[in-house]
Design a protein around this motif. Structure first.
Motif, mmCIF file in Angstrom:
data_model
loop_
_atom_site.group_PDB
_atom_site.id
_atom_site.type_symbol
_atom_site.label_atom_id
_atom_site.label_comp_id
_atom_site.label_asym_id
_atom_site.label_seq_id
_atom_site.Cartn_x
_atom_site.Cartn_y
_atom_site.Cartn_z
ATOM 1 N N ALA A 669 -52.150 34.690 -16.059
ATOM 2 C CA ALA A 669 -51.358 35.348 -15.017
ATOM 3 C C ALA A 669 -50.001 35.772 -15.540
ATOM 4 C CB ALA A 669 -51.199 34.417 -13.815
ATOM 5 N N ILE A 670 -49.352 34.891 -16.295
ATOM 6 C CA ILE A 670 -48.029 35.220 -16.831
ATOM 7 C C ILE A 670 -48.153 36.296 -17.906
ATOM 8 C CG2 ILE A 670 -46.091 34.311 -18.155
ATOM 9 C CD1 ILE A 670 -46.538 31.640 -16.678
ATOM 10 N N ALA A 671 -49.138 36.151 -18.786
ATOM 11 C CA ALA A 671 -49.308 37.125 -19.867
ATOM 12 C C ALA A 671 -49.588 38.516 -19.313
ATOM 13 C CB ALA A 671 -50.433 36.689 -20.803
ATOM 14 N N ASN A 672 -50.337 38.604 -18.235
ATOM 15 C CA ASN A 672 -50.597 39.918 -17.624
ATOM 16 C C ASN A 672 -49.296 40.601 -17.237
ATOM 17 O OD1 ASN A 672 -53.323 39.572 -17.912
ATOM 18 N ND2 ASN A 672 -53.762 39.277 -15.751
ATOM 19 N N ASP A 673 -48.427 39.861 -16.553
ATOM 20 C CA ASP A 673 -47.145 40.435 -16.138
ATOM 21 C C ASP A 673 -46.290 40.793 -17.343
ATOM 22 O OD1 ASP A 673 -47.833 40.158 -13.485
ATOM 23 O OD2 ASP A 673 -46.759 38.267 -13.226
ATOM 24 N N GLU A 674 -46.288 39.930 -18.340
ATOM 25 C CA GLU A 674 -45.432 40.154 -19.507
ATOM 26 C C GLU A 674 -45.922 41.347 -20.326
ATOM 27 O OE1 GLU A 674 -42.713 38.534 -19.979
ATOM 28 O OE2 GLU A 674 -42.910 36.822 -18.660
ATOM 29 N N PHE A 675 -47.217 41.486 -20.519
ATOM 30 C CA PHE A 675 -47.732 42.636 -21.263
ATOM 31 C C PHE A 675 -47.449 43.931 -20.516
ATOM 32 C CE2 PHE A 675 -50.191 39.897 -24.094
ATOM 33 C CZ PHE A 675 -50.213 40.648 -25.266
ATOM 34 N N LEU A 755 -50.751 28.909 -8.931
ATOM 35 C CA LEU A 755 -50.730 28.410 -10.307
ATOM 36 C C LEU A 755 -49.299 28.152 -10.763
ATOM 37 C CD1 LEU A 755 -53.366 30.825 -11.864
ATOM 38 C CD2 LEU A 755 -53.658 28.364 -11.550
ATOM 39 N N GLU A 756 -48.416 29.073 -10.444
ATOM 40 C CA GLU A 756 -47.022 28.923 -10.853
ATOM 41 C C GLU A 756 -46.376 27.738 -10.147
ATOM 42 O OE1 GLU A 756 -43.451 29.276 -12.669
ATOM 43 O OE2 GLU A 756 -45.382 30.183 -13.214
ATOM 44 N N GLU A 841 -40.607 27.334 -1.880
ATOM 45 C CA GLU A 841 -42.011 27.331 -1.489
ATOM 46 C C GLU A 841 -42.712 26.232 -2.276
ATOM 47 O OE1 GLU A 841 -45.871 30.373 -1.341
ATOM 48 O OE2 GLU A 841 -43.941 31.038 -2.163
ATOM 49 N N THR A 842 -43.612 25.519 -1.625
ATOM 50 C CA THR A 842 -44.321 24.429 -2.303
ATOM 51 C C THR A 842 -45.811 24.519 -2.003
ATOM 52 O OG1 THR A 842 -44.121 22.868 -0.454
ATOM 53 C CG2 THR A 842 -42.304 22.917 -2.066
ATOM 54 N N LEU A 843 -46.554 23.724 -2.757
ATOM 55 C CA LEU A 843 -47.973 23.543 -2.462
ATOM 56 C C LEU A 843 -48.122 22.704 -1.201
ATOM 57 C CD1 LEU A 843 -49.104 22.630 -6.086
ATOM 58 C CD2 LEU A 843 -49.516 24.809 -4.946
ATOM 59 N N SER A 844 -49.327 22.694 -0.671
ATOM 60 C CA SER A 844 -49.610 21.772 0.437
ATOM 61 C C SER A 844 -49.644 20.352 -0.131
ATOM 62 C CB SER A 844 -50.969 22.106 1.051
ATOM 63 O OG SER A 844 -52.005 21.797 0.127
ATOM 64 N N ALA A 851 -52.755 18.728 -8.155
ATOM 65 C CA ALA A 851 -52.073 19.212 -9.351
ATOM 66 C C ALA A 851 -51.528 18.057 -10.178
ATOM 67 C CB ALA A 851 -50.948 20.161 -8.955
ATOM 68 N N LEU A 852 -50.949 17.068 -9.517
ATOM 69 C CA LEU A 852 -50.385 15.936 -10.247
ATOM 70 C C LEU A 852 -51.481 15.040 -10.820
ATOM 71 C CD1 LEU A 852 -47.435 15.109 -7.834
ATOM 72 C CD2 LEU A 852 -47.236 15.968 -10.176
ATOM 73 N N ARG A 853 -52.567 14.870 -10.063
ATOM 74 C CA ARG A 853 -53.665 14.031 -10.560
ATOM 75 C C ARG A 853 -54.262 14.630 -11.834
ATOM 76 N NH1 ARG A 853 -56.484 14.120 -6.326
ATOM 77 N NH2 ARG A 853 -55.489 12.310 -5.376
#
Length: 893
Positions: A669-675, A755-756, A841-844, A851-853
């Protein structure tokens, strides 16, 4: 553990370059629709690529490869800017001719480009010194002439005595006015010259800059400054000899009247403060005076220095009459007045112009304030000018008016005054007195005057090279003498050649249809394929090539040869490659040879280092350590792929595998934006971190084979635009189908925003643990508890982020789930009230726990401790009270 393999970069590069060539991978057919047009400014044929070339063309190549993998048709051509004085001089030094020297340089540079793996459509290659190209320079010149955009006139021009040719204003550099090619001081001469009337497009060239959102702001500002539009007024001052002066014969006589002399001013509101009048040394009146007065002649010929730090001048016996006051004021010849700016004459207002102030002080001329911050606050202008607009004072009936209103009134009240717009931009002088350029397609006839060479007689080809001083084509007698196309009489060809910026002002259009015989380009295809989507080159071309290209495109549009009026949608001006902080140059002896880097480390290493060192528009320092680091990374990646291909991985698809998959998606996702934004260093950093994560994954557990394979395939795809040779090899090792250059660009399988958030959560939690260990000086932690905030806190945060109410706490307390938390809810509500403008903004709560597990193994690996993930209900009350959404509480034993 993975094994290391020392791959043979030379063998790999040659093999895959041949494979791409055999498969015609980079060719775009004429039938393609609306391709992405990616273009680097074509190089001057100096004979060798330098590191600036490598960087420029790796940027465009990486972007073109990315877009091709992303499913786009891509036009990515290359050609040669091959006319010009350097080739002519090089040929003379080597006792050869410019054509042979230039074509030899092209062969060398093409071979080096192929060695770098640049994916060009070589079937569209153009060479500006070939007749099949410069024929169309001549054809376009004729069309411009038919449209009234060409004129020939005697003009004071910039002359380089070393290059023995005319220079455009844009080719004279710096305060010292040096030739852009050889740094020789430029002289002024008067010659008959051919001009393209770029000034006809001054307003459009300026106004349309506002719409070029894809251009760097500094380039647009440089063009604004160069065009230099100024709104003001012209006004006339009557100039004559003072009644007490002598005539040129030295006898007393009737004073001469020089009539009205026009000036241009942007500050007509200051006309009541005019206390002197000044003429440029090149003004006709000044020249007439210099012919009669030794002191003035000495000043004009020996003293005048337009670029000097202090304005200088010489008094005359003339006076000028101020049209607003009727007062007679002294006239000077002054070097800070320029013949080619405004009218070559100036009304001096020392009270309100710093330059005029300095001159008036040196000449003991009166300084009078006529504009003030207010009528009651008249500035002291004896020491410095007051240069702002304001209220008029000492201006008779205009006192009290603000500057804008006064200018408007004075334009109407002064008989000779008229609103006017002037420009710094001058018409484009294209005449060059050199051999190695496009012959200007004009025949001079005594009866008919200048006659255009008929289209059917184009191209007018250069004769054999003539070694001579002065204009070489003047010595080509057999070539020069022809019959007039109109009357048949004896005539002669124009012996000037075109400025080489004519070649580059439209070359991007020729790539669209390079083999077309009956037009410079196919209009229908150009309308579909143009403008250039991504254009990359040096900022030094901001007010030459880029401005001329815009002018030619607009002219062609007006001739109905194009639909669009701008040539380049998005522009990138790449930074320089430095060595120890200095620009690389042969004269400094600090040049790094791209060929040496390719031979020692490989083209992919050179490409990777130049792309990861900095963003394209930034300068960066070339370091051998950086090159070696890039090389070692590629070796490690090759080893990881080889080890995977030789092994079997049958681990479970557990939470660690899920974490790795999430990081694969986040990287993509990040690489797409950066390219897409050409921020390659960011994309490469993410890809290298993913590579390191895959290595840690293998070391931590028995990995899940499909997850590891997906990770390696993703790394190879993301690196392929920048390091194409090794990635083709690794793609093959991984069992990929076809070429990786034609593989489908990866896409994340999860929501990029989520993801971010998950990645940021893990990184922040890691940093919090590190901070606690450091501050508490914990040497050997045994257990780390990570406590997720209670669900009601997540709900409170969401309500606060969406709320428009002034009293957030009151709104929260309307919710039963929150209100029953009592003091804890009130305390948290106060935090939300105070930070409401920047609530994250946060995850639920459920996604945060997931994510932490999934990341628990990373905490255990880094801190060598047991890690427990707890809900607020499971944790100790004091610890749980510190947990917040997106920022878990940490307790370390």
């Amino acid at each position: 553990m993975q094994t290391r393999r020392q791959f043979d970069h030379t063998e790999i590069e040659h093999r895959w370059q041949e494979a791409w060539d055999d498969a015609d991978v980079f060719h775009i057919p004429d039938e393609a629709t609306d391709p992405t047009y990616v273009l680097g400014m074509f190089p001057y044929t100096s004979g060798q690529l330098h590191m600036g070339h490598v960087r420029n063309y790796t940027i465009t190549d990486a972007y073109a490869r990315y877009k091709r993998m992303d499913g786009e048709n891509v036009l990515h051509p290359m050609g040669w800017d091959s006319f010009g004085l350097p080739a002519e001089n090089a040929a003379i030094e080597r006792d050869t001719n410019p054509r042979d020297w230039t074509l030899s340089c092209i062969d060398t540079m093409r071979e080096q480009m192929e060695g770098m793996g640049f994916g060009y459509d070589w079937e569209r290659e153009i060479t500006t010194c070939q007749p099949d190209y410069y024929r169309w320079n001549q054809w376009l010149f004729t069309r411009f002439r038919e449209e009234g955009l060409v004129e020939r006139e005697a003009a004071e021009i910039n002359w380089c005595p070393s290059c023995e040719t005319v220079l455009a204003d844009e080719q004279v550099e710096g305060d010292a006015e040096l030739c852009w090619r050889c740094d020789t001081p430029v002289e002024q001469r008067e010659l008959d010259q051919w001009f393209l009337k770029i000034t006809e497009y001054a307003d459009e060239l300026l106004d349309d800059l506002d719409d070029l959102d894809g251009w760097p702001s500094n380039v647009r500002q440089m063009q604004r400054n160069w065009i230099g539009r100024q709104h003001g007024a012209t006004v006339e001052f009557e100039v004559s000899e003072a009644a007490t002066s002598e005539t040129s014969s030295g006898k007393q006589g009737e004073p001469r009247d020089y009539g009205p002399v026009e000036v241009f001013t942007t500050r007509l509101d200051t006309i009541f403060g005019v206390t002197f009048f000044a003429l440029a040394p090149g003004h006709p009146i000044a020249e007439e005076l210099a012919a009669e007065d030794d002191d003035i002649a000495h000043f004009v010929e020996e003293v005048a220095d337009p670029e000097g730090d202090e304005p200088q001048g010489v008094p005359t016996d003339l006076t000028a009459t101020n049209p607003a006051t009727g007062e007679e004021i002294p006239v000077f010849v002054a070097d800070f007045v320029l013949s080619d700016v405004g009218t070559g004459a100036l009304m001096g207002v020392p009270g309100h112009d710093s330059r005029d102030h300095a001159f008036a002080t040196s000449m003991d001329v009166d300084i009078v304030p006529v504009v003030a911050p207010s009528e009651d606050d008249v500035p002291d202008v004896s020491e410095a000018a007051y240069t702002e607009d304001g209220a008029l004072v000492n201006s008779d009936d205009y006192d009290g008016l603000d500057s804008d209103e006064a200018r408007e009134r004075l334009e109407g009240d002064i008989e000779s005054a008229a609103h006017d717009v002037q420009y710094r931009l001058r018409d484009w002088g294209i005449s060059r007195q050199r051999y190695w350029g496009t012959p200007i397609p004009i025949i001079h006839c005594e009866e008919c005057g200048p006659v255009s060479v008929p289209d059917e007689d184009l191209p007018v080809e250069l004769p054999e090279f003539v070694r001579t001083t002065g204009n070489p084509l003047d010595a080509a007698d057999e070539w020069k003498h022809v019959n007039c196309p109109e009357c048949g009489a004896d005539a002669r060809r124009e012996t000037d050649t075109m400025d080489t910026f004519m070649d580059s002002s439209w070359y991007f259009l020729r790539y669209v249809s390079p083999h077309l015989d009956d037009a410079p380009f196919d209009t229908e295809r150009a309308d579909d394929w143009m403008p250039v989507d991504r254009y990359v080159g040096g900022i030094e071309h901001a007010v030459m090539h880029l401005l001329y290209s815009r002018f030619v495109t607009k002219s062609l549009s007006d001739m109905k040869l194009l639909d669009h009026r701008e040539p380049f949608t998005n522009l990138v001006t790449q930074g320089m490659v430095l060595l120890d902080g200095d620009k690389m140059s042969k004269s400094k002896g600090n040049v790094v040879s791209p060929q040496r880097i390719v031979e020692e480390y490989g083209a992919d290493t050179a490409r990777l280092f130049t792309m990861q060192a900095a963003q394209p528009e930034k300068d960066f320092d070339w370091t051998e350590e950086g090159v070696k680091s890039s090389y070692e990374f590629l070796q490690r990646l090759a080893g990881a792929v080889e080890s995977f291909a030789e092994s079997t991985f049958d681990g479970d698809h557990d939470e660690i595998a899920e974490y790795v998959e999430r990081e694969i998606d986040a990287t993509v996702a990040i690489a797409n934006d950066e390219f897409e934004s050409l921020t390659f260093n960011g994309a490469l950093r993410e890809t290298q971190e993913l590579t390191s994560l895959l290595a840690r994954y293998r070391e931590e557990t028995s990995p899940h084979g499909p997850t590891l394979e997906r990770g390696l395939r993703t790394v190879v795809k993301l690196l392929a635009p920048v390091t194409p040779h090794i990635c083709e090899e690794l793609w093959s090792d991984l069992g990929g189908e076809g070429f990786v250059v034609e593989a489908e660009w990866p896409e994340p399988e999860s929501d990029p925003a989520e993801l971010e958030l998950a990645r940021q959560l893990v990184e922040n939690t890691q940093e919090d643990v590190r901070h606690i260990i450091s501050v508490a000086d914990i040497d050997d932690p045994e257990r780390i508890d990570i406590v997720v905030a209670a669900p009601w806190q997540f709900k409170a945060l969401d309500l606060a982020r969406e709320s428009d109410a002034d009293n957030v706490i009151g709104e929260l307390m309307q919710e039963d789930e929150i209100r029953k938390q009592g003091d804890a809810a009130a305390k948290y509500g106060q935090e939300l009230q105070q930070e409401r403008q920047s609530l994250p903004e946060t995850l639920s709560p459920e996604r945060e726990q997931v994510a932490l597990r999934r990341a628990t193994w990373l905490f255990q690996r880094e801190f060598d401790a047991d890690v427990r993930l707890l809900t607020a209900e499971e944790a100790d009350g004091d610890v749980a009270s510190k947990a917040r959404p997106g920022r878990p509480a940490i307790h370390i034993d």
